[in-house]
Design a protein around this motif. Structure first.
Motif, mmCIF file in Angstrom:
data_model
loop_
_atom_site.group_PDB
_atom_site.id
_atom_site.type_symbol
_atom_site.label_atom_id
_atom_site.label_comp_id
_atom_site.label_asym_id
_atom_site.label_seq_id
_atom_site.Cartn_x
_atom_site.Cartn_y
_atom_site.Cartn_z
ATOM 1 N N CYS A 73 37.706 35.719 53.457
ATOM 2 C CA CYS A 73 38.942 34.969 53.191
ATOM 3 C C CYS A 73 40.179 35.768 53.603
ATOM 4 O O CYS A 73 41.179 35.197 54.047
ATOM 5 C CB CYS A 73 39.037 34.609 51.709
ATOM 6 S SG CYS A 73 37.812 33.404 51.153
ATOM 7 N N ALA A 74 40.095 37.099 53.455
ATOM 8 C CA ALA A 74 41.227 37.954 53.798
ATOM 9 C C ALA A 74 41.316 38.234 55.298
ATOM 10 O O ALA A 74 42.286 38.847 55.757
ATOM 11 C CB ALA A 74 41.127 39.277 53.035
ATOM 12 N N GLY A 75 40.306 37.798 56.057
ATOM 13 C CA GLY A 75 40.305 38.043 57.495
ATOM 14 C C GLY A 75 39.843 39.431 57.882
ATOM 15 O O GLY A 75 40.036 39.860 59.030
ATOM 16 N N SER A 86 50.507 30.718 56.166
ATOM 17 C CA SER A 86 50.623 31.859 57.073
ATOM 18 C C SER A 86 49.874 33.065 56.515
ATOM 19 O O SER A 86 49.765 33.244 55.297
ATOM 20 C CB SER A 86 52.090 32.229 57.285
ATOM 21 O OG SER A 86 52.684 32.604 56.059
ATOM 22 N N LYS A 87 49.361 33.907 57.400
ATOM 23 C CA LYS A 87 48.576 35.064 56.986
ATOM 24 C C LYS A 87 49.382 36.049 56.147
ATOM 25 O O LYS A 87 48.836 36.718 55.260
ATOM 26 C CB LYS A 87 48.014 35.792 58.220
ATOM 27 C CG LYS A 87 46.854 35.056 58.880
ATOM 28 C CD LYS A 87 46.234 35.892 59.984
ATOM 29 C CE LYS A 87 45.024 35.182 60.601
ATOM 30 N NZ LYS A 87 44.390 35.989 61.661
ATOM 31 N N ASP A 88 50.696 36.140 56.417
ATOM 32 C CA ASP A 88 51.492 37.100 55.658
ATOM 33 C C ASP A 88 51.808 36.612 54.238
ATOM 34 O O ASP A 88 52.457 37.319 53.465
ATOM 35 C CB ASP A 88 52.785 37.462 56.398
ATOM 36 C CG ASP A 88 53.688 36.256 56.628
ATOM 37 O OD1 ASP A 88 53.351 35.162 56.162
ATOM 38 O OD2 ASP A 88 54.735 36.441 57.277
ATOM 39 N N SER A 89 51.327 35.409 53.880
ATOM 40 C CA SER A 89 51.493 34.924 52.502
ATOM 41 C C SER A 89 50.203 35.092 51.694
ATOM 42 O O SER A 89 50.063 34.536 50.611
ATOM 43 C CB SER A 89 51.927 33.457 52.497
ATOM 44 O OG SER A 89 50.929 32.638 53.060
ATOM 45 N N VAL A 90 49.262 35.887 52.254
ATOM 46 C CA VAL A 90 48.000 36.189 51.578
ATOM 47 C C VAL A 90 47.957 37.683 51.270
ATOM 48 O O VAL A 90 48.254 38.514 52.137
ATOM 49 C CB VAL A 90 46.792 35.813 52.457
ATOM 50 C CG1 VAL A 90 45.478 36.156 51.738
ATOM 51 C CG2 VAL A 90 46.836 34.346 52.831
ATOM 52 N N THR A 91 47.622 38.045 50.019
ATOM 53 C CA THR A 91 47.451 39.454 49.669
ATOM 54 C C THR A 91 46.074 39.652 49.050
ATOM 55 O O THR A 91 45.534 38.755 48.394
ATOM 56 C CB THR A 91 48.526 39.947 48.683
ATOM 57 O OG1 THR A 91 48.512 39.125 47.513
ATOM 58 C CG2 THR A 91 49.893 39.900 49.312
ATOM 59 N N TYR A 92 45.525 40.837 49.263
ATOM 60 C CA TYR A 92 44.154 41.144 48.851
ATOM 61 C C TYR A 92 44.132 42.491 48.146
ATOM 62 O O TYR A 92 44.631 43.494 48.666
ATOM 63 C CB TYR A 92 43.257 41.170 50.090
ATOM 64 C CG TYR A 92 41.846 41.681 49.865
ATOM 65 C CD1 TYR A 92 41.035 41.167 48.856
ATOM 66 C CD2 TYR A 92 41.303 42.653 50.703
ATOM 67 C CE1 TYR A 92 39.744 41.613 48.666
ATOM 68 C CE2 TYR A 92 39.999 43.111 50.523
ATOM 69 C CZ TYR A 92 39.228 42.593 49.512
ATOM 70 O OH TYR A 92 37.942 43.035 49.328
ATOM 71 N N LEU A 100 42.703 28.851 56.986
ATOM 72 C CA LEU A 100 43.829 29.214 56.138
ATOM 73 C C LEU A 100 44.991 28.292 56.480
ATOM 74 O O LEU A 100 45.465 28.263 57.616
ATOM 75 C CB LEU A 100 44.207 30.686 56.387
ATOM 76 C CG LEU A 100 45.255 31.294 55.470
ATOM 77 C CD1 LEU A 100 44.792 31.277 54.017
ATOM 78 C CD2 LEU A 100 45.547 32.731 55.911
ATOM 79 N N LEU A 151 43.472 26.584 51.375
ATOM 80 C CA LEU A 151 42.332 27.209 52.048
ATOM 81 C C LEU A 151 41.171 26.224 52.075
ATOM 82 O O LEU A 151 40.856 25.591 51.060
ATOM 83 C CB LEU A 151 41.916 28.479 51.287
ATOM 84 C CG LEU A 151 40.761 29.308 51.845
ATOM 85 C CD1 LEU A 151 41.190 30.010 53.125
ATOM 86 C CD2 LEU A 151 40.315 30.338 50.811
#
Length: 574
Positions: A55-57, A71-77, A68, A6
């Motif tokens: 950061c989470a969009g 990939s977006k699907d590798s981020v959890t919040y 980022l 990031l």
């Protein structure tokens, strides 16, 4: 060679209100490397949650960029209020989030087993989420967030509102998975000991970065400025602490291990004389600095403000515990069906005493509170408040006390003035007396500038002030505080406890629950409960002494709490 996940450059976010534009975050920069942990630390309204949501969009920047590099699907919040489905079981919540995150079905059993084992929830898979304690709900929220191993994990106050035992378990889950799966983590926290375990710490104030670096680098800022003060036995430590906080040159003072931890800046001759006067007959020695010392130091130096609470009338030799008993609990039992929430609880609280009820989530503290306030009838046993039998005259007993609940429980759509007016009327105040008490509460809790704001729009710190003001508007003899500082930053907690010191000095009896074990040091006596039973009681020093061992010659209150609860649970399980 590590790679970046990031990259944040000159990030800013503003929010428009009816009257003005508020900059929630300004010129924020961060380069996050793989496998690293970054902590965001700051007071309420410093921009921590805004940063995580960017950061989470979930928010669009007003300026700057968030790049980022995965990939977006590798981020959890995980937000502060994680969306558990309380009418589903633990297992059903896990399965639902596995489906939402797209975890392949063939990987679920093994992943569930690992997460349940890490969180010690293997025996609770069939329990409804709504029936879990606060600490177990937080653990379930965390493992639901981690059901699909992310590259980047965003955590907003993951341990807020949980006891030290549960907090340790939550932190161990994060650390173990971060190391095992090479995750990167950005988290916000009110606990500076958690931030000290991270690789990089960013201190925020009013949306701006005031300092950043590794914990060791930041601690150098207060190196040589930190001391420990041990008052004589006949002096109340919390009263000395309050006087020190109002003394010019003292940047911070915190109760710790029966004494006071201080941060002192460079002093003039007059300032040193004032401090020497406040510390008369106290033993003082230098100690290593901490990250919390630095956070308080930087915030106080930047704002150049003193604490607003007036403690000038506090006598450092005034203690509690010798007056008449104003609260008496004798063999109290509370059952909900076949479940025993409070099991044979007995204690006394004397006039002007600060009395602490401690315990893990689900220990029975809040149930005990609600019985003392006349909000729940005991199944068995006797409760007396100011000589009134609560079982027989709960309404009359309630007139003698004020109560601040765990969660903000005032009227959100009403203004600050509207809430104060409403609660004053509920307590029977009218005419000039009512007007005087409202004005006193506005002044004492520094609410004048927000008196016309709608309560639900207030920042968290102001909501806590308003809750206290409403509870004290009728000048009660006894004040019940159920986790009043949950989620508050260290500076807000100091201000709060200065108010409690002032109230105690005036003869108000205070009963408090808290998950910040350092706050137990402010109490004259404490009781620790677990599974509804009293497992320890005494002065803070007496309770700490129960955890003295060859490896812990001077245990903190948190050390003692964890040791006492662990020993009790070991005996019960065996």
């Amino acid at each position: 060679m590590t790679s970046s996940l990031l990259s944040i450059t000159n990030l800013g976010k503003s929010f428009k209100t009816q009257n003005k534009t508020i900059a929630a975050l300004s010129n924020f920069n961060l380069n996050l490397e793989e496998g690293k942990m970054v902590a965001l630390v700051g007071a309420d309204g410093s921009g921590k949650t805004t940063c995580l949501r960017l950061c989470a969009g979930l928010l669009k920047p007003s300026e700057g960029t968030v790049d980022l590099l995965v990939s977006k699907d590798s981020v959890t919040y995980m937000p502060q209020k994680f969306g558990l489905y309380e009418d589903l079981t633990v297992q059903e919540n896990l399965s639902l989030y596995a489906a939402l995150y797209g975890l392949p079905y063939e990987q679920r059993a093994q992943r569930f087993k690992r997460l349940l084992s890490l969180s010690s929830m293997e025996n609770f898979t069939g329990r409804l989420a709504g029936k879990l304690s606060g600490g177990m709900k937080q653990k379930l929220g965390l493992i639901c967030t981690l059901v699909k191993s992310p590259r980047l994990l965003l955590l907003d106050e993951p341990t807020v509102g949980v006891d030290p035992f549960s907090r340790l378990e939550l932190w161990n889950i994060v650390v173990e998975l971060t190391k095992a799966e090479n995750m990167s983590v950005i988290l916000s926290t009110s606990y500076l000991d958690e931030a000290e375990k991270c690789d990089h710490v960013i201190l925020l104030k009013e949306g701006k970065t005031i300092s950043e670096g590794s914990p060791s680098e930041l601690k150098k800022i207060t190196a040589g400025k930190t001391y420990f003060c041990l008052p004589p036995r006949d002096v109340v430590a919390r009263n000395v602490q309050s006087l020190l906080l109002k003394t010019s040159g003292v940047v911070d003072a915190l109760l710790q291990g029966g004494g006071i931890r201080m941060v002192i800046d460079s002093l003039s001759t007059k300032q040193r004389e004032n401090i020497d006067k406040a510390l008369k007959n106290c033993k003082v020695c230098p100690v290593d600095s901490s990250l919390e010392d630095t956070m308080i130091f930087l915030n106080r130096k930047l704002s150049e403000t003193s604490y607003s609470t007036d403690i000038s009338a506090v006598n450092i030799n005034t203690g509690a515990g010798e007056g008449p008993a104003v609260i008496q609990a004798s063999h109290v039992i509370k059952k909900f069906g076949s479940f025993t929430a409070v099991d044979d609880c007995s204690f006394e609280v004397r006039k002007g005493e600060v009395f602490g009820l401690l315990g893990p989530n689900g220990a029975g503290k809040t149930t005990t509170f609600r019985m003392l306030c006349g909000l729940l009838p005991p199944t068995d046993g006797e409760l007396f408040v100011s000589g009134i039998n609560v079982r027989k005259a709960s309404k009359k007993a309630r007139e003698k006390l004020g109560y601040v609940a765990q969660k903000f429980s005032l009227y959100g759509p009403l203004s600050v003035m509207g809430n104060l007016d409403f609660f004053a009327s509920c307590y029977g105040l009218s005419g000039q007396k009512k007007k005087e008490r409202i004005e006193a509460m506005l002044q004492n809790f520094s609410l004048e500038n927000v008196k016309d704001m709608v309560a639900e729009d207030l920042p968290g710190g102001y909501k806590r002030r308003l809750s206290m003001a409403c509870a004290l508007i009728h000048d009660p003899d006894i004040l019940f505080l159920d986790e009043p500082t949950s989620g508050a930053d260290p500076m807000a907690r100091r201000e709060f406890w200065m108010r409690i010191t002032q109230l105690s000095a005036k003869g108000v009896t205070v009963v408090v629950t808290t998950h910040f074990m350092e706050e137990a040091e402010y109490c004259d006596r404490i009781v620790i409960q677990d599974a509804g039973k009293t497992i320890a009681s005494g002065t803070p020093a007496e309770v700490r002494s129960l955890a003295v061992s060859s490896s812990k010659a001077n245990p903190t209150m948190e050390d003692a709490f964890i040791a006492i609860v662990s020993q009790f649970r070991g005996k019960v399980s065996s």
